[in-house]
Write an enzyme that holds these catalytic residues in place. Structure first.
Site, PDB file in Angstrom:
ATOM      1  N   ASP A   1      -8.768 -10.255  18.543  1.00 29.10           N
ATOM      2  CA  ASP A   1      -8.062  -8.986  18.327  1.00 29.10           C
ATOM      3  C   ASP A   1      -6.665  -9.109  17.732  1.00 29.10           C
ATOM      4  O   ASP A   1      -6.151  -8.135  17.200  1.00 29.10           O
ATOM      5  CB  ASP A   1      -7.999  -8.179  19.633  1.00 29.10           C
ATOM      6  CG  ASP A   1      -9.305  -7.446  19.909  1.00 29.10           C
ATOM      7  OD1 ASP A   1     -10.024  -7.137  18.935  1.00 29.10           O
ATOM      8  OD2 ASP A   1      -9.597  -7.177  21.090  1.00 29.10           O
TER       9      ASP A   1
ATOM     10  N   TYR B   1     -11.589  -0.283  21.739  1.00 28.40           N
ATOM     11  CA  TYR B   1     -11.185  -0.583  23.116  1.00 28.40           C
ATOM     12  C   TYR B   1      -9.715  -0.315  23.376  1.00 28.40           C
ATOM     13  O   TYR B   1      -8.863  -0.638  22.550  1.00 28.40           O
ATOM     14  CB  TYR B   1     -11.432  -2.063  23.427  1.00 28.40           C
ATOM     15  CG  TYR B   1     -12.677  -2.294  24.240  1.00 28.40           C
ATOM     16  CD1 TYR B   1     -12.969  -1.500  25.333  1.00 28.40           C
ATOM     17  CD2 TYR B   1     -13.563  -3.309  23.922  1.00 28.40           C
ATOM     18  CE1 TYR B   1     -14.120  -1.707  26.080  1.00 28.40           C
ATOM     19  CE2 TYR B   1     -14.713  -3.527  24.666  1.00 28.40           C
ATOM     20  CZ  TYR B   1     -14.986  -2.711  25.733  1.00 28.40           C
ATOM     21  OH  TYR B   1     -16.116  -2.920  26.463  1.00 28.40           O
TER      22      TYR B   1
ATOM     23  N   ASP C   1       4.840 -20.134  30.551  1.00 27.18           N
ATOM     24  CA  ASP C   1       5.710 -21.310  30.501  1.00 27.18           C
ATOM     25  C   ASP C   1       6.596 -21.289  31.749  1.00 27.18           C
ATOM     26  O   ASP C   1       7.673 -20.704  31.755  1.00 27.18           O
ATOM     27  CB  ASP C   1       6.543 -21.271  29.209  1.00 27.18           C
ATOM     28  CG  ASP C   1       7.490 -22.462  29.088  1.00 27.18           C
ATOM     29  OD1 ASP C   1       7.674 -23.201  30.075  1.00 27.18           O
ATOM     30  OD2 ASP C   1       8.062 -22.636  27.993  1.00 27.18           O
TER      31      ASP C   1
ATOM     32  N   ASP D   1       9.132 -22.575  34.508  1.00 24.72           N
ATOM     33  CA  ASP D   1      10.235 -23.527  34.682  1.00 24.72           C
ATOM     34  C   ASP D   1      10.642 -23.422  36.152  1.00 24.72           C
ATOM     35  O   ASP D   1      11.466 -22.595  36.506  1.00 24.72           O
ATOM     36  CB  ASP D   1      11.436 -23.157  33.784  1.00 24.72           C
ATOM     37  CG  ASP D   1      11.211 -23.532  32.318  1.00 24.72           C
ATOM     38  OD1 ASP D   1      10.249 -24.270  32.019  1.00 24.72           O
ATOM     39  OD2 ASP D   1      12.002 -23.079  31.487  1.00 24.72           O
TER      40      ASP D   1
ATOM     41  N   GLU E   1      -2.788 -34.681  29.640  1.00 24.13           N
ATOM     42  CA  GLU E   1      -3.484 -33.593  28.949  1.00 24.13           C
ATOM     43  C   GLU E   1      -4.989 -33.828  28.863  1.00 24.13           C
ATOM     44  O   GLU E   1      -5.744 -32.885  28.646  1.00 24.13           O
ATOM     45  CB  GLU E   1      -2.891 -33.400  27.545  1.00 24.13           C
ATOM     46  CG  GLU E   1      -1.521 -32.715  27.608  1.00 24.13           C
ATOM     47  CD  GLU E   1      -0.860 -32.565  26.245  1.00 24.13           C
ATOM     48  OE1 GLU E   1       0.084 -31.762  26.144  1.00 24.13           O
ATOM     49  OE2 GLU E   1      -1.270 -33.249  25.285  1.00 24.13           O
TER      50      GLU E   1
ATOM     51  N   GLU F   1      -0.951 -36.605  26.486  1.00 26.24           N
ATOM     52  CA  GLU F   1       0.412 -36.799  26.987  1.00 26.24           C
ATOM     53  C   GLU F   1       0.499 -36.579  28.502  1.00 26.24           C
ATOM     54  O   GLU F   1      -0.277 -35.811  29.083  1.00 26.24           O
ATOM     55  CB  GLU F   1       1.355 -35.823  26.276  1.00 26.24           C
ATOM     56  CG  GLU F   1       1.599 -36.236  24.840  1.00 26.24           C
ATOM     57  CD  GLU F   1       2.374 -35.181  24.080  1.00 26.24           C
ATOM     58  OE1 GLU F   1       3.378 -35.538  23.464  1.00 26.24           O
ATOM     59  OE2 GLU F   1       1.972 -34.021  24.126  1.00 26.24           O
TER      60      GLU F   1
ATOM     61  N   ASP G   1       8.106 -30.525  30.884  1.00 25.60           N
ATOM     62  CA  ASP G   1       8.135 -29.087  30.638  1.00 25.60           C
ATOM     63  C   ASP G   1       6.707 -28.661  30.299  1.00 25.60           C
ATOM     64  O   ASP G   1       6.147 -29.099  29.296  1.00 25.60           O
ATOM     65  CB  ASP G   1       9.094 -28.771  29.480  1.00 25.60           C
ATOM     66  CG  ASP G   1       9.358 -27.284  29.358  1.00 25.60           C
ATOM     67  OD1 ASP G   1       8.861 -26.509  30.214  1.00 25.60           O
ATOM     68  OD2 ASP G   1      10.068 -26.878  28.415  1.00 25.60           O
TER      69      ASP G   1
HETATM   70 CU   LIG Z   1     -16.442  -4.714  27.268  1.00 26.01          CU
END
Ligand SMILES: [Cu+2]
Ligand SMILES: *[C@@H]1O[C@H](CO)[C@@H](O)[C@H](O)[C@H]1NC(C)=O
Ligand SMILES: *[C@@H]1O[C@H](CO)[C@@H](O)[C@H](O)[C@H]1NC(C)=O
Ligand SMILES: *[C@@H]1O[C@H](CO)[C@@H](O)[C@H](O)[C@H]1NC(C)=O
Ligand SMILES: *[C@@H]1O[C@H](CO)[C@@H](O)[C@H](O)[C@H]1NC(C)=O
Ligand SMILES: *[C@@H]1O[C@H](CO)[C@@H](O)[C@H](O)[C@H]1NC(C)=O
Ligand SMILES: *[C@@H]1O[C@H](CO)[C@@H](O)[C@H](O)[C@H]1NC(C)=O
Ligand SMILES: *[C@@H]1O[C@H](CO)[C@@H](O)[C@H](O)[C@H]1NC(C)=O
Ligand SMILES: *[C@@H]1O[C@H](CO)[C@@H](O)[C@H](O)[C@H]1NC(C)=O
Length: 819
Positions: free
Chosen positions: A420, A501, A558, A560, A601, A698, A704
């Protein structure tokens, strides 16, 4: 206009003054522990100052005789918003500059043909986290502003979309060059991606309508309609997205749909006829019609002649079309339920807002939380620099992408996998309906977006309000007292209607420090002709299948937690058999906790554990508390969530690898700001951003981190999705909950609680902690309550400001189609 009793603003002023002068001893806290918690977490100086400020406002307001307006507290943001949009003047400056660059060879959109270059988008380039943090937390200047520009370069046999960066803005006579924007994308192609839309303009005129016209007699016979581009069309044609991109070809399937002339219900009116075209390349004379599919008989005809021959034959069975009617209308229908015509309860804020807003900087404070709002064309509203009492919790909380992946026995449903952000959330964040989308006492902000050398403003498209939950935050009863706390939470919301939608996005903040992200969906489902579709959906109307699909919405979070060095800890409850010193040698079947960390990762993509056995905690390992626990926030599904059911989707290929798991964790990088690109559908095998490339082994310990979390719903529409899907159950959410982050429950700080001591039928002693009860007999001010019904005629649509030629003094209203 009704008049409700409300608290006297003068009275709140005096009650607040009493509170602020009370010593902690005077506050009737029930036990020593509670008192200690109050002392630790109780109102600091800043808090009291805020209340006092409100008291002063209140006194000023009390001079207004009837308290007619809602009291919205405005403040000044501590720093200018680094995620602010470009101003009208800045955008106009960039656009003017772009047209002056001969190497860009641009034509204004209004005059542009399929063989001209034009500007798709001009908006603020998001600054790098490194620079923003240095600015917000230190003495660095606000990051230099740049413009992100998207061009549609069509004056070529190999058309492209090109992301470029221009700046610094405002543009002045020192701006000399533009740069390709490549660093945020995993595909290294100078910021370009191929452009499959270049011939959209001629696609209908030169290809689709002529094909439909060649079978007009057949469609009139089968469906009593035609779709030839004439004004008398009663049918529409549109098809799959993304187009098929295998073997270097670009292939589309298009479907016939009836038009509903009263409601926007076209997606409920599939007709079961489809045609397949190979539209590779830019020369329509080389495009090929490769066949027809008639779903009711499950028959594919490799040419128009064969389809026609079949239709002409006597044994061709004709199936009825889906036709709009009462069943596709959203207006009131059927017997009115008992007492439904009586006005329902409404929510009022008796003394105005208890949150504070800087509307210019889009900065908000509520009960210790603070954050900035950012808004983009692609993904709509995001929240930035979310802090609690000055300490950052989350640097960024924003939608990345929303996928709606369908399946079905027909090529249209099988070929649909909408990404979308291609259409964009920003352009479709329409004005909210007061009293319906948000309670009557809400506060509103505008949002703006760029289209066709104009800047458009959606008025009142973001709302915020406090709301009284229908359940308490806390309670406890004994034989001698009951203690109970109100659960008043704060919501920031917007709605984007992307095609069929309507998504309602709500970000809620609670007094215990928790945060919730929710999305609800309504609008018209995209459905299928009911034929051979038993394995792909319910039969929901005469000739209609509620086509199954997955909604997956990815959010970037994200965190912190007490700084940027964070880890993700998994704490799992496992069944176990063990003996204890006291178990006399007998093995006991019981359970215990297992704690592990996500190391790299390579293990960064995973799903919610069966039986909700595993807690996912974002913690700061270096900030152990005095008891040895890691302070953090836990992430937990609130209502259902979903990831993609389909594995290696034939439609998406590498375009939505973020949808494959519930949770993803990566290292934060300025080069990986977004999980996707709005043009991933243009080259699904080699998209601008392939999320898989973020995972390169990593370490994720003390780094972070960014969490990429999927909300969503496996949607098998049933008869209750007609005419529209309803938001009670089309709902997904996720919560962030403090986990050993605070010393105790911080909701104890609120005065919106009571302790009632009772005994033997005596009058109970009620401790109210200095709160003022708006419904008490001491309340003297009359609050005007303005029913929203009287204000709905003010609903307007977009305000448009022309950017090229720049005409800032003549904004106009326009609510037509946007692209
Ligand atoms: Cu739906
Ligand atoms: C510039 O664009 C036009 C079409 O708008 C095209 O005819 C022309 O060849 C282009 N010029 C260059 C140098 O690419
Ligand atoms: C942002 O970070 C990227 C990646 O390190 C870098 O290429 C880019 O120049 C930075 N932008 C600014 C404005 O410093
Ligand atoms: C650039 O614009 C400024 C302000 O308008 C002007 O003072 C300056 O002379 C201009 N410089 C050049 C090189 O044109
Ligand atoms: C066919 O369509 C026409 C006009 O669109 C309409 O007037 C007529 O009632 C339709 N016939 C049937 C059988 O639905
Ligand atoms: C629609 O209009 C066109 C052009 O006026 C005409 O040729 C065609 O016959 C009309 N179709 C129907 C179904 O009335
Ligand atoms: C939203 O836009 C309208 C119309 O331009 C303006 O009157 C209003 O003040 C704006 N609202 C905010 C919160 O800036
Ligand atoms: C999906 O694709 C990946 C990578 O190409 C492959 O390893 C995996 O086996 C595929 N899975 C299925 C079910 O096709
Ligand atoms: C209320 O407090 C008064 C004064 O301390 C005390 O005498 C009375 O017993 C208390 N009543 C209840 C129901 O606890």
């Amino acid at each position: 206009m009704g008049v409700l009793d409300c608290l006297s603003l003068r009275a709140i002023a005096s009650s607040v003054l009493v509170l602020s002068s009370l010593s902690h001893e005077a506050l009737a806290v029930p036990t020593k522990d509670h008192k200690a918690a109050w002392m630790r977490n109780g109102p600091g100086k800043k808090h009291i100052t805020n209340i006092f400020k409100r008291a002063v406002d209140g006194q000023r307001r009390a001079e207004v005789p009837d308290c007619a307006e809602t009291l919205t507290t405005t403040i000044k943001a501590p720093k200018a918003n680094p995620w602010a949009p470009l101003t009208n003047d800045e955008t106009a400056g960039v656009v003017e500059w772009l047209f002056a660059q001969e190497d860009l060879n641009l034509t204004v959109v209004e005059d542009a043909t399929a063989w001209d270059n034009s500007i798709v988008l001009v908006e603020a380039m998001w600054p790098n986290k490194t620079d923003v943090v240095a600015y917000l937390d230190g003495d660095a200047a606000i990051p230099t502003k740049y413009a992100h520009v998207l061009l549609s370069n069509r004056a070529s046999e190999e058309p492209t979309y090109a992301d470029i960066i221009v700046g610094p803005v405002p543009i002045d006579n020192t701006t000399t060059a533009w740069e390709p924007l490549e660093y945020p994308y995993t595909k290294k192609s100078g910021g370009t991606v191929r452009n499959l839309d270049a011939d959209n303009g001629v696609m209908y005129l030169e290809w689709i309508f002529p094909i439909a016209a060649s079978v007009a007699d057949i469609t009139l016979d089968l469906f009593n309609g035609t779709a030839t581009g004439e004004d008398n069309d009663t049918m529409a044609i549109w098809g799959i997205d993304p187009m098929w991109q295998d073997d270097g070809r670009v292939v589309r399937f298009d479907a016939f749909w009836n038009i509903d002339f009263n409601f926007d219900a076209g997606t409920l009116l599939p007709l079961g006829l489809y045609f397949l075209s190979d539209v590779t390349g830019r020369d329509p004379s080389k495009w090929k019609l490769e066949g027809w599919f008639y779903a009711p008989t499950n028959t594919f005809y490799p040419s128009t002649e064969e389809f026609r021959k079949a239709w002409e034959s006597e044994d061709f069975v004709k199936y009825p079309p889906n036709v709009g009617g009462d069943w596709t209308a959203t207006d009131q229908l059927g017997e009115i339920p008992p007492m439904d015509a009586v006005p329902p309860p409404v929510h009022v804020a008796p003394a105005g807002s208890r949150y504070a807003v800087d509307p210019e900087e889009k900065y908000i404070e509520w009960m210790g939380f603070s954050f900035y709002i950012g808004f983009t064309r692609d993904a709509g509203m995001g929240l930035y620099d979310i802090r609690f009492q000055g300490e950052r919790l989350i640097y960024e909380l924003s939608l990345q992408e929303a996928l709606a992946h369908y399946a079905g026995n027909d090529p249209m449903q099988s070929g649909t996998a909408y990404l979308d952000t291609y259409y964009g959330f920003g352009p479709y964040a329409f004005e909210l309906v007061k009293g319906y989308d948000c309670p009557a006492h809400a506060t509103y902000l505008n949002s703006s977006f760029y289209v066709d050398e104009t800047c458009r403003e959606h008025i009142d498209s973001i709302c915020m309000f406090e709301y009284d939950a229908d359940y308490a935050m806390q309670r406890h009863s004994t034989g001698g007292y009951v203690s109970i706390t109100k659960n008043t939470y704060f919501v920031v919301r917007y709605v984007a209607t992307v095609g069929n939608y309507d998504y309602t996005f709500s970000y809620s903040f609670f007094i215990d420090g928790s945060i919730a992200v929710e999305v609800r969906a309504s609008g018209y489902i995209q459905s299928a002709y009911f034929a051979n579709n038993e394995d792909y959906g319910f039969h929901i109307h005469d000739s209609l299948s509620g086509s199954m699909h997955d909604h997956v919405l990815n959010f970037k979070v994200d965190f912190d937690i007490l700084g940027q060095e964070n880890s993700v800890e998994l704490m799992t409850m496992v069944p176990t058999t063990t003996t204890y010193p006291w178990s006399q040698g007998r093995a006991r079947n019981t359970m215990k906790l297992e704690r592990t960390f996500i190391e790299t990762e390579d293990d960064g993509s995973f799903n919610w554990a069966p039986n909700s056995a595993t807690q996912v905690l974002v913690v700061n390992e270096k900030a152990r508390n005095e008891l040895g626990e890691y302070p953090g926030y836990r992430i937990l599904p609130y209502t259902g969530t979903a990831h993609s059911t389909i594995v290696n989707s034939s439609n998406l290929n590498n375009a939505a690898n973020w949808a494959n798991h519930d949770i993803h964790v990566t290292r934060q990088k300025d080069t990986e700001p977004r999980a996707t690109h709005s043009l991933n559908n243009q080259d699904t095998f080699d998209p601008p951003v392939d999320f898989r490339a973020f995972f390169d082994g990593e370490s994720l310990r003390d780094e972070d981190l960014v969490l990429w979390l999927n909300l969503g719903m496996h949607h098998v529409p049933h008869s209750g999705d007609l005419p529209n899907t309803v938001m009670t159950t089309a709902h997904s959410g996720i919560q962030f909950m403090p986990s050993n982050y605070f010393k105790g429950d911080i909701s104890r700080r609120t005065v919106q609680q009571v302790r009632i001591e009772f005994a033997d039928g005596e009058p109970a002693n009620v401790t109210r902690f200095g709160q003022f009860d708006a419904s008490s007999k001491d309340a003297t001010c009359k609050l005007d309550y303005t029913p929203v019904a009287d204000t709905l005629v003010d609903y307007k649509g977009d305000i448009v400001t022309r950017k090229f030629p720049y005409d800032p003094n003549n904004p106009f209203y326009e609510t037509g189609s946007i692209s």
